[in-house]
Scaffold this motif. Structure first.
Motif, PDB file in Angstrom:
ATOM      1  N   UNK A 105     -15.776 -13.887   6.914  1.00  0.00           N
ATOM      2  CA  UNK A 105     -16.678 -13.588   8.025  1.00  0.00           C
ATOM      3  C   UNK A 105     -16.074 -12.546   8.959  1.00  0.00           C
ATOM      4  N   UNK A 106     -14.752 -12.473   9.002  1.00  0.00           N
ATOM      5  CA  UNK A 106     -14.105 -11.437   9.804  1.00  0.00           C
ATOM      6  C   UNK A 106     -14.114 -10.102   9.065  1.00  0.00           C
ATOM      7  N   UNK A 107     -13.924 -10.139   7.764  1.00  0.00           N
ATOM      8  CA  UNK A 107     -13.777  -8.907   7.003  1.00  0.00           C
ATOM      9  C   UNK A 107     -15.096  -8.243   6.630  1.00  0.00           C
ATOM     10  N   UNK A 108     -16.118  -9.033   6.343  1.00  0.00           N
ATOM     11  CA  UNK A 108     -17.355  -8.514   5.764  1.00  0.00           C
ATOM     12  C   UNK A 108     -17.956  -7.322   6.509  1.00  0.00           C
ATOM     13  N   UNK A 109     -18.030  -7.336   7.848  1.00  0.00           N
ATOM     14  CA  UNK A 109     -18.696  -6.229   8.549  1.00  0.00           C
ATOM     15  C   UNK A 109     -17.841  -4.982   8.748  1.00  0.00           C
ATOM     16  N   UNK A 110     -16.559  -5.006   8.370  1.00  0.00           N
ATOM     17  CA  UNK A 110     -15.685  -3.868   8.629  1.00  0.00           C
ATOM     18  C   UNK A 110     -16.136  -2.625   7.875  1.00  0.00           C
ATOM     19  N   UNK A 111     -15.967  -1.475   8.519  1.00  0.00           N
ATOM     20  CA  UNK A 111     -16.195  -0.197   7.856  1.00  0.00           C
ATOM     21  C   UNK A 111     -14.857   0.362   7.401  1.00  0.00           C
ATOM     22  N   UNK A 112     -14.901   1.394   6.552  1.00  0.00           N
ATOM     23  CA  UNK A 112     -13.654   2.025   6.117  1.00  0.00           C
ATOM     24  C   UNK A 112     -12.857   2.525   7.314  1.00  0.00           C
ATOM     25  N   UNK A 113     -13.523   3.205   8.242  1.00  0.00           N
ATOM     26  CA  UNK A 113     -12.833   3.775   9.400  1.00  0.00           C
ATOM     27  C   UNK A 113     -12.150   2.703  10.231  1.00  0.00           C
ATOM     28  N   UNK A 114     -12.853   1.583  10.453  1.00  0.00           N
ATOM     29  CA  UNK A 114     -12.270   0.493  11.238  1.00  0.00           C
ATOM     30  C   UNK A 114     -11.040  -0.081  10.545  1.00  0.00           C
ATOM     31  N   UNK A 115     -11.158  -0.339   9.244  1.00  0.00           N
ATOM     32  CA  UNK A 115     -10.042  -0.916   8.499  1.00  0.00           C
ATOM     33  C   UNK A 115      -8.863   0.048   8.435  1.00  0.00           C
ATOM     34  N   UNK A 116      -9.163   1.322   8.208  1.00  0.00           N
ATOM     35  CA  UNK A 116      -8.106   2.323   8.018  1.00  0.00           C
ATOM     36  C   UNK A 116      -7.404   2.668   9.325  1.00  0.00           C
ATOM     37  N   UNK A 117      -8.174   2.962  10.349  1.00  0.00           N
ATOM     38  CA  UNK A 117      -7.597   3.369  11.632  1.00  0.00           C
ATOM     39  C   UNK A 117      -6.807   2.228  12.267  1.00  0.00           C
ATOM     40  N   UNK A 118      -7.324   0.997  12.160  1.00  0.00           N
ATOM     41  CA  UNK A 118      -6.641  -0.160  12.750  1.00  0.00           C
ATOM     42  C   UNK A 118      -5.595  -0.774  11.835  1.00  0.00           C
ATOM     43  N   UNK A 119      -5.440  -0.175  10.643  1.00  0.00           N
ATOM     44  CA  UNK A 119      -4.447  -0.655   9.676  1.00  0.00           C
ATOM     45  C   UNK A 119      -4.631  -2.147   9.416  1.00  0.00           C
ATOM     46  N   UNK A 120      -5.873  -2.527   9.121  1.00  0.00           N
ATOM     47  CA  UNK A 120      -6.254  -3.925   8.952  1.00  0.00           C
ATOM     48  C   UNK A 120      -5.367  -4.632   7.929  1.00  0.00           C
ATOM     49  N   UNK A 121      -4.941  -5.805   8.255  1.00  0.00           N
ATOM     50  CA  UNK A 121      -4.071  -6.753   7.544  1.00  0.00           C
ATOM     51  C   UNK A 121      -2.626  -6.290   7.365  1.00  0.00           C
ATOM     52  N   UNK A 122      -2.262  -5.123   7.864  1.00  0.00           N
ATOM     53  CA  UNK A 122      -0.849  -4.726   7.812  1.00  0.00           C
ATOM     54  C   UNK A 122       0.054  -5.736   8.528  1.00  0.00           C
ATOM     55  N   UNK A 123      -0.369  -6.310   9.683  1.00  0.00           N
ATOM     56  CA  UNK A 123       0.489  -7.298  10.355  1.00  0.00           C
ATOM     57  C   UNK A 123       0.722  -8.562   9.528  1.00  0.00           C
ATOM     58  N   UNK A 124      -0.077  -8.772   8.472  1.00  0.00           N
ATOM     59  CA  UNK A 124       0.110  -9.950   7.634  1.00  0.00           C
ATOM     60  C   UNK A 124       1.471  -9.924   6.929  1.00  0.00           C
ATOM     61  N   UNK A 125       2.030  -8.739   6.769  1.00  0.00           N
ATOM     62  CA  UNK A 125       3.295  -8.601   6.037  1.00  0.00           C
ATOM     63  C   UNK A 125       4.521  -8.744   6.928  1.00  0.00           C
ATOM     64  N   UNK A 126       4.330  -9.084   8.193  1.00  0.00           N
ATOM     65  CA  UNK A 126       5.473  -9.217   9.110  1.00  0.00           C
ATOM     66  C   UNK A 126       6.508 -10.197   8.570  1.00  0.00           C
ATOM     67  N   UNK A 127       6.055 -11.235   7.903  1.00  0.00           N
ATOM     68  CA  UNK A 127       6.950 -12.269   7.394  1.00  0.00           C
ATOM     69  C   UNK A 127       8.002 -11.689   6.451  1.00  0.00           C
ATOM     70  N   UNK A 128       7.680 -10.582   5.784  1.00  0.00           N
ATOM     71  CA  UNK A 128       8.616  -9.982   4.833  1.00  0.00           C
ATOM     72  C   UNK A 128       9.739  -9.230   5.525  1.00  0.00           C
ATOM     73  N   UNK A 129       9.635  -9.022   6.833  1.00  0.00           N
ATOM     74  CA  UNK A 129      10.675  -8.296   7.563  1.00  0.00           C
ATOM     75  C   UNK A 129      11.738  -9.224   8.139  1.00  0.00           C
ATOM     76  N   UNK A 130      11.502 -10.543   8.074  1.00  0.00           N
ATOM     77  CA  UNK A 130      12.461 -11.490   8.643  1.00  0.00           C
ATOM     78  C   UNK A 130      13.768 -11.478   7.864  1.00  0.00           C
ATOM     79  N   UNK A 131      14.854 -11.682   8.561  1.00  0.00           N
ATOM     80  CA  UNK A 131      16.157 -11.758   7.904  1.00  0.00           C
ATOM     81  C   UNK A 131      16.494 -13.195   7.492  1.00  0.00           C
ATOM     82  N   UNK A 132      15.903 -14.166   8.183  1.00  0.00           N
ATOM     83  CA  UNK A 132      16.128 -15.560   7.822  1.00  0.00           C
ATOM     84  C   UNK A 132      15.227 -15.954   6.659  1.00  0.00           C
ATOM     85  N   UNK A 133      15.691 -16.846   5.781  1.00  0.00           N
ATOM     86  CA  UNK A 133      14.882 -17.260   4.630  1.00  0.00           C
ATOM     87  C   UNK A 133      13.656 -18.063   5.039  1.00  0.00           C
TER      88      UNK A 133
END
Length: 296
Positions: A105-133
């Motif tokens: 329901x959050x993703x369905x209405x997004x346009x290409x410009x909105x997703x691309x300019x706002x870098x949609x879901x890029x923050x989801x990968x923050x967990x991969x930057x942690x140094x702790x396991x």
């Protein structure tokens, strides 16, 4: 119908969401060393010495992943990363779902410009930057973004009946948070291609067999969570310096060839002779004593 369609409530917009709110019930556990703030979409606690536990908590939506949830998750992850008392983190969901996917329901209405300019879901990968396991404890559905989030963790434990998959093809799209890359790295091209092109699922038992999961447990979320907490507590009992270094060199193996990886490992190995914990650990071993780590 895909499980990705089972979400029952929409995510709040970025402008209207409140990432922190007053406690809603006694079930929301707040870390004892933190402030009195609490979260809406996750629970946090310290169930073992040196271990931080984050539980995804959108039960009505099968823990569907939204931008609001990730704002809270990333804050909790950063707090644990900065906490010198925490040596390892466990991420889990419920018996029914680790996370049944992204919030459609959050993703369905997004346009290409909105997703691309706002870098949609890029923050989801923050967990991969942690140094702790970080250890994922998966029960029930881990589909789409849920599967991707589990694969971002350093160790993946699951129940034998857990349900993994990347069913985005059924919605006219593809994985967007690393699913195609990490699934291929774990399973090989042919198996990953089959799952992504058909939208078929993989059981927890199969996930262990194919190397996606480190271990598959009998029972439900209670059993797999106990296993993950045991492992996290064991990791947290070691030198923080050595644990961070060990995670770094294993992750580097995914980016380098064997020769370059071994050379990189050796440099990190040499550098640890400058740590206090290397001296403490080897001296304790020679004296047949238990080391008391300085984490320096």
């Amino acid at each position: 119908m895909s499980l990705l369609r089972l979400f029952s409530r929409p995510a709040l917009s970025v402008s209207s969401r409140a990432t922190m709110s007053a406690p809603r019930s006694a079930l929301q556990v707040v870390r004892h060393q933190s402030t009195e703030s609490s979260y809406t979409n996750i629970l946090v606690s310290n169930p073992r010495p040196g271990v931080g536990l984050i539980t995804l908590n959108r039960p009505k939506a099968l823990n569907a992943l939204s931008s609001e949830l990730f704002v809270e998750l990333n804050k909790a992850l950063k707090d644990y990363e900065d906490d010198k008392e925490i040596g390892a983190i466990v991420l889990t969901g419920s018996d029914k779902a680790f996370a049944a996917g992204a919030d459609i329901k959050e993703m369905a209405p997004l346009t290409f410009s909105e997703a691309y300019v706002n870098n949609f879901i890029a923050p989801w990968s923050y967990i991969t930057t942690l140094r702790k396991p970080v250890i994922a404890a998966v029960s029930g559905h881990a589909l789409g973004g849920g599967c991707e989030l589990a694969m971002m963790c350093d160790i993946l434990y699951c129940t034998k009946t857990a349900n993994f998959g990347q069913p985005e093809i059924k919605l006219g799209t593809i994985p967007g948070a690393g699913g195609s890359q990490r699934l291929t790295a774990a399973l090989g091209k042919s198996k990953a291609m089959e799952l992504i092109l058909t939208g078929n699922n993989l059981s927890g038992e199969e996930a262990e067999k194919h190397g996606l999961a480190a271990k598959a447990f009998e029972g439900g979320n209670k059993e797999v969570l106990e296993g993950a907490l045991d492992t996290a507590a064991k990791i947290a009992s070691y030198s923080r310096v050595a644990v961070i270094a060990a995670k770094e060199v294993v992750n580097k193996s995914q980016d380098l060839g064997v020769r370059e990886g071994v050379e990189y490992e050796r440099r990190i190995f040499h550098s640890l002779f400058g740590s206090q914990d290397q001296k403490i650990g080897m001296k304790a071993f020679a004296e047949k004593k238990k080391p008391t780590w300085s984490h320096l």
